[in-house]
Design an enzyme around this catalytic site. Structure first.
Site, PDB file in Angstrom:
ATOM      1  N   HIS A   1       1.523   7.912  46.754  1.00  0.00           N
ATOM      2  CA  HIS A   1       2.737   8.598  46.290  1.00  0.00           C
ATOM      3  C   HIS A   1       2.929   9.774  47.254  1.00  0.00           C
ATOM      4  CE1 HIS A   1       0.943   7.077  42.484  1.00  0.00           C
ATOM      5  NE2 HIS A   1       2.149   7.064  41.966  1.00  0.00           N
TER       6      HIS A   1
ATOM      7  N   ASP B   1       0.665  12.659  46.501  1.00  0.00           N
ATOM      8  CA  ASP B   1      -0.783  12.477  46.703  1.00  0.00           C
ATOM      9  C   ASP B   1      -1.210  13.052  48.040  1.00  0.00           C
ATOM     10  OD1 ASP B   1      -0.638  10.816  44.481  1.00  0.00           O
ATOM     11  OD2 ASP B   1      -0.543   8.985  45.686  1.00  0.00           O
TER      12      ASP B   1
ATOM     13  N   GLU C   1       7.033  -2.034  39.091  1.00  0.00           N
ATOM     14  CA  GLU C   1       5.711  -2.186  38.467  1.00  0.00           C
ATOM     15  C   GLU C   1       5.894  -2.049  36.960  1.00  0.00           C
ATOM     16  OE1 GLU C   1       2.527   0.235  40.108  1.00  0.00           O
ATOM     17  OE2 GLU C   1       1.605   0.323  38.139  1.00  0.00           O
TER      18      GLU C   1
ATOM     19  N   ASP D   1      -1.802  -4.497  41.251  1.00  0.00           N
ATOM     20  CA  ASP D   1      -2.638  -3.314  41.054  1.00  0.00           C
ATOM     21  C   ASP D   1      -3.876  -3.786  40.316  1.00  0.00           C
ATOM     22  OD1 ASP D   1      -1.003  -1.615  42.418  1.00  0.00           O
ATOM     23  OD2 ASP D   1      -0.676  -0.212  40.763  1.00  0.00           O
TER      24      ASP D   1
ATOM     25  N   ASP E   1      -5.826   0.399  41.789  1.00  0.00           N
ATOM     26  CA  ASP E   1      -5.277   1.519  41.021  1.00  0.00           C
ATOM     27  C   ASP E   1      -6.260   1.776  39.876  1.00  0.00           C
ATOM     28  OD1 ASP E   1      -3.803   3.458  39.903  1.00  0.00           O
ATOM     29  OD2 ASP E   1      -2.020   2.273  39.498  1.00  0.00           O
TER      30      ASP E   1
HETATM   31  C1  XLS Z   1       0.709   4.494  36.320  1.00  0.00           C
HETATM   32  C2  XLS Z   1       0.981   3.632  37.458  1.00  0.00           C
HETATM   33  C3  XLS Z   1       1.187   4.339  38.774  1.00  0.00           C
HETATM   34  C4  XLS Z   1       1.874   3.419  39.750  1.00  0.00           C
HETATM   35  C5  XLS Z   1       2.473   4.091  40.912  1.00  0.00           C
HETATM   36  O1  XLS Z   1       0.376   4.025  35.247  1.00  0.00           O
HETATM   37  O2  XLS Z   1      -0.040   2.681  37.531  1.00  0.00           O
HETATM   38  O3  XLS Z   1       0.005   4.836  39.273  1.00  0.00           O
HETATM   39  O4  XLS Z   1       1.016   2.414  40.207  1.00  0.00           O
HETATM   40  O5  XLS Z   1       3.318   5.126  40.574  1.00  0.00           O
HETATM   41 CA    CA Z   2      -0.342   1.068  38.975  1.00  0.00          CA
HETATM   42 CA    CA Z   3      -2.280   2.161  35.214  1.00  0.00          CA
END
Ligand code: XLS
Ligand code: CA
Ligand code: CA
Length: 438
Positions: A101, A104, A232, A296, A338
């Site tokens: 991000h 980050d 996502e 992820d 993730d």
């Molecule tokens: C949060 C999400 C986030 C996304 C990216 O729950 O998993 O980390 O992957 O913003």
């Molecule tokens: Ca995620």
């Molecule tokens: Ca998550």
């Protein structure tokens, strides 16, 4: 630049018999699986936020791990130390990608222009490291959920000014993704949802999100982004109800607003289970709609109702995931961990062991999924199950050549009701176990 993870060497494959915790038991990058090296199936990525940022803080306690990497937190020196740590970490593990991000990478300033300057500086440094190491960017995204201005959403906010801030962040994050050669760009709608319908115009909010996504696609294509945009899905947390509830909902949204040609799904295992689905279900729904983009790779805890983001160790889940991925012909994206080490796992060694666990779990999943496909009994059963549609009246139905009257006549002429065949669930589960534990 001095070594950060002292005493931890490059992690090597030593096989399942090895007792060395800092070795791979199953991930053997060059080992051939169905004719291709394992690493080609498993483009693993490091999640910048968890691995280099998350230090154990939870609702009830502060950091347990030291992720200062020798620099003062909240400074550009720390941002650089994170880059050094991240690249050393990825190189020692043989990880070829990372995801990020915007926030980050650098401490966010009060003024967005200053934040952007910092982002330019840090990505110059990251680019140097990428060129020297061959490590690549899997995807980038903008964090449009942490800053208080996004409390009512980003694309779904009630404030036109906040909407513009979201646009500014997306614009910059897209530029950075292009600069770093990212393969994808993610939209995770953490605050795109609602707590109560009493104060929410759902239709307006969804239309505004779509408008923002269209602008992002237009701008991304204009500046040379050729990769996939991803949604996502996640049903809840932080909001009570999030618009991108699950893959089916997100795909419906994309089609409704004409975004389906540019977007695919980034499926997170923990989000699937929060939506009341299996990980495999979300992958299947995405794949059959031609929208399986990236993954992820993490897992939740069935006893806890929230997004625990644990490192994946469930081999059944990983196997069925890899089965879906293989059947779909692979991913255009990759496998982003993730995931965060548990709060008491607070040493550098734990960071490595967490990734080793995740990489080994998916390697084992790949090996077993390939065995399921090569074995053929499960796919064979499914093909046989629907074989009444291969010829005769069944084939006519599938070809779209039958009418309702014709089918009714056909049914009226049947002497007895014919039985559908047994679903053989237990036999198939037994086959799965016999392949997993042979
Ligand atoms: C949060 C999400 C986030 C996304 C990216 O729950 O998993 O980390 O992957 O913003
Ligand atoms: Ca995620
Ligand atoms: Ca998550």
């Amino acid at each position: 630049m001095s070594e950060i993870f002292k005493g931890i060497d490059t992690i090597k494959y030593e096989g399942p018999q090895s007792k060395n915790p800092l070795s791979f038991k199953f991930y053997d990058a060059e080992k051939l699986v169905m004719g291709k090296p394992m690493k080609d199936y498993l483009p693993f990525a490091m999640a910048w936020w968890h691995n280099l940022g998350a230090a154990g803080t939870d609702m009830f306690g502060r950091d347990t791990a030291d992720k200062s990497f020798g620099a003062e937190k909240g400074t550009m020196a720390h941002a650089k130390a994170k880059v050094d740590a991240g690249f050393e970490f990825m190189q020692k593990l043989g990880i070829e990608y990372f995801c990020f991000h915007d926030v980050d990478l650098v401490p966010e300033a009060d003024d967005i222009n200053e934040t952007n300057k910092r982002l330019d500086e840090i990505t110059d440094y990251i680019l140097e490291k990428m060129n020297a190491s061959g490590i690549k960017c899997l995807w980038g995204t903008a964090n449009m959920f942490s800053n208080p201005r996004f409390m009512n959403g980003a694309g779904s906010t009630n404030s036109a000014d906040v909407y513009c801030f979201a646009a500014a962040q997306i614009k910059k994050a897209l530029e950075l993704t292009v600069k770093l050669g990212g393969k994808g760009y993610v939209f995770w709608g953490g605050r795109e949802g609602y707590e109560t319908l009493l104060n929410t115009d759902v239709k307006f909010e969804q239309e505004n999100i779509a408008r923002l996504m269209h602008m992002a696609v237009d701008y991304g294509r204009k500046i040379g982004f050729t990769g996939d945009f991803y949604i996502e899905p996640k049903p809840k947390e932080p909001m009570k109800h999030q618009y991108d509830f699950d893959a089916a909902t997100a795909i419906g949204f994309l089609r409704q607003y004409g975004l389906d040609k540019d977007f695919k799904m980034n499926i997170e295992a923990n989000h699937a289970t929060l939506a009341g689905h299996t990980f495999q279900h979300e992958l299947r729904v995405s794949a059959i709609n031609g929208m399986l983009g990236s993954i992820d790779a993490n897992q939740g805890d069935y006893l806890l109702g929230w997004d625990t983001d644990e490192f994946p160790f469930d081999v059944y889940e990983a196997t069925m995931c890899m089965y879906e991925v293989l059947k779909a012909g692979g991913l255009t994206g990759g496998f982003n961990f993730d995931a965060k080490s548990r709060r008491p796992s607070n040493t550098y060694e734990d960071m490595f062991e967490s990734y080793i666990l995740g990489m080994d779990t998916f390697a084992l999943g790949l090996i077993k999924a390939a065995e399921i496909i090569e074995d053929g009994r499960i796919d064979g059963f499914v093909a046989q199950k629907y074989s009444s549609f291969n010829d005769g009246i069944g084939a006519k139905i599938v070809a779209g050549e039958a009418t309702l009257e014709e089918l009714a006549d056909y049914a009226h002429n049947l002497k007895n009701t014919t039985e559908p065949c047994s679903g053989k669930q237990e036999r198939l589960q037994g086959i799965l176990n016999s392949i997993l534990f042979k």
